[in-house]
Each structure stands twice: as structure tokens, then as C-alpha cells.
Design an enzyme around this catalytic site. Structure first.
Site, short mmCIF file in Angstrom:
data_model
loop_
_atom_site.label_atom_id
_atom_site.label_comp_id
_atom_site.label_asym_id
_atom_site.label_seq_id
_atom_site.Cartn_x
_atom_site.Cartn_y
_atom_site.Cartn_z
N ARG A 18 0.84 -1.44 -0.10
CA ARG A 18 0.04 0.11 -0.28
C ARG A 18 0.91 1.31 -0.10
NH1 ARG A 18 -3.54 -0.59 5.08
NH2 ARG A 18 -1.57 -1.49 5.90
N ASN A 36 -6.07 -2.78 2.11
CA ASN A 36 -5.80 -4.18 2.32
C ASN A 36 -7.52 -4.84 2.35
OD1 ASN A 36 -3.24 -4.39 2.39
ND2 ASN A 36 -3.02 -4.56 4.59
#
Length: 92
Positions: A18, A36
Site C-alpha cells: 500500500r 487491504n
């Protein structure tokens, strides 16, 4: 301006996917978000010029150096006019 939603599976959580995605998107001038998913996948949305968005979609196919991307699903969506790029919380 185009928009793509990408969902990647494999070893993609716990490998800075990320944060690296956020930095890559900012460098490419792409808006959107990444998060996520509770099943171990990562989901991202990219909006911007076609070449920049396609570059981010391609990046998702490999991810950061510690990632092992086993599957990448891409879908087209109508742009929403997003600005900036953010890391969103995990969805539960």
C-alpha cells in the site's frame, strides 16, 4: 481521464504494497486509493490520464520487491473526479 479498479492476490499484505503504491501513484500523477482486504488481497483504484493509469495497473502486476503477485484482476469504471491518493483502512 480513465478509472481502473485493481484487485491483487498473493503475498501482497505485510510487504509495503500500500505505501509503495501510494508513492508510485503520486509520482505518476494518479489519483485514487489503496486498501487491504480481509481475505489477504489488496484493492486499488486509479484515476488519471490513460498512460499513467495503465502504468499503475502494470505496477500492480509486480508490486514492491517483497511482494509475490499471483493474480491481478482489473475492471473499468467511470471516473469520479478523485484528487490525491490515499491509503484507506482495511475493510472488514
Amino acid at each position: 481521464m480513465i478509472r481502473r479498479r485493481v484487485v491483487v492476490a498473493g503475498v501482497v499484505q505485510g510487504v509495503f504494497f500500500r505505501d509503495t503504491c501510494r508513492r508510485e501513484a503520486a509520482a505518476a500523477g494518479v489519483a485514487g486509493w489503496v486498501r487491504n482486504l480481509p481475505d489477504g488481497r489488496v484493492e486499488a483504484v486509479f484515476e488519471g490520464p490513460q498512460d499513467a493509469v495503465e502504468r499503475m495497473v502494470a505496477w500492480c502486476g509486480r508490486g514492491p520487491s517483497r511482494a509475490v503477485v499471483e493474480e491481478r484482476r482489473v475492471s473499468e469504471e467511470p471516473p469520479e473526479g478523485l484528487t490525491g491518493f490515499e491509503v484507506r483502512p482495511t475493510t472488514w
